[in-house]
Enzyme design. Sequence first.
Site, PDB file in Angstrom:
ATOM      1  N   ASN A  93     -37.025 -14.984   2.195  1.00 24.51           N
ATOM      2  CA  ASN A  93     -35.263 -14.833   2.056  1.00 24.51           C
ATOM      3  C   ASN A  93     -35.373 -13.975   3.259  1.00 24.51           C
ATOM      4  OD1 ASN A  93     -32.660 -14.765   1.243  1.00 24.51           O
ATOM      5  ND2 ASN A  93     -33.178 -12.714   0.927  1.00 24.51           N
ATOM      6  N   TYR A 160     -30.930 -17.629  16.280  1.00 27.93           N
ATOM      7  CA  TYR A 160     -30.566 -17.703  14.755  1.00 27.93           C
ATOM      8  C   TYR A 160     -31.032 -19.097  14.406  1.00 27.93           C
ATOM      9  CZ  TYR A 160     -29.032 -17.105   9.818  1.00 27.93           C
ATOM     10  OH  TYR A 160     -28.933 -17.127   8.670  1.00 27.93           O
ATOM     11  N   ILE A 193     -21.582 -18.175   2.416  1.00 23.03           N
ATOM     12  CA  ILE A 193     -22.077 -17.448   1.078  1.00 23.03           C
ATOM     13  C   ILE A 193     -21.367 -15.980   1.305  1.00 23.03           C
ATOM     14  CG2 ILE A 193     -23.682 -16.609  -0.660  1.00 23.03           C
ATOM     15  CD1 ILE A 193     -23.713 -19.645   0.025  1.00 23.03           C
TER      16      ILE A 193
END
Length: 254
Positions: A93, A160, A193
């Site tokens: 993660n 990214y 999120i």
Amino acid sequence: MNLHLDGQLVLVTGGSGGIGSAIAQRLASSGAIVAIHYFRNRGGADETVRVIRESGGNAAAFHADLTELDQINSLVIQVQTAFGASIDILVNNAGQMSHRVPLIELTEDYYNEMLDVNFKSCVFLSKAVLPAMMEKGGGNIVNIASLAAHNGGGPGVAMYAAAKGAMLTFTKNIAKEYASKGIRVNAISPGVIANTSNDRFKTEEIRKNIIAGIPLRREGLPEDVANGVLFLASSLSSFVTGETIEINGGMFMR
């Protein structure tokens, strides 16, 4: 088949807050022993450990810079030594997008930073846990990617997005390579999120516009991602490998 992970040792990287903390707590609530990795946010990691222990779970925090190979290997050794067992489930993660950089302003240092923390860490942590998984005949790796891996993300996040895209391809390859060893490898690709470090990139107006474009008309929560990880980590997904679960409220459908 069930959602119980009783006694299985899980390493969650980037587990000190947001999505990582939610994953750690969700897996612990299903009976897993959880090693919580952190880099800078020791307070967040300690708080996650406290919450898990107060709920009757078993957890501990471990520090490492996952851009350094020696610290990656040391982290795995520390976790397995502390709990006296090998890692059953690895959740990759850890990752970040520290700031937006247009390609014309890209430096080699920023390129290396984005690829190292978002992809190199996933590759070499997976490598580090594989020998023990193969020796005992099974294991589980879950990689946390991003919607940006599919749509390229917004302006200034090319590196990214590229790193997360590489993660998805890597997931498919090692899923095939190690399936015969009883090791499953899957990914989750979260969309927007809430309650994460990415909140700092959104004004309230931007947030409202984003929500308007989500078919389910809300931002996701870290717990939504954590539930997906639990499914992939459990025996309910025993015939699933090399797959990416999209958790984005319908923003991207395959």
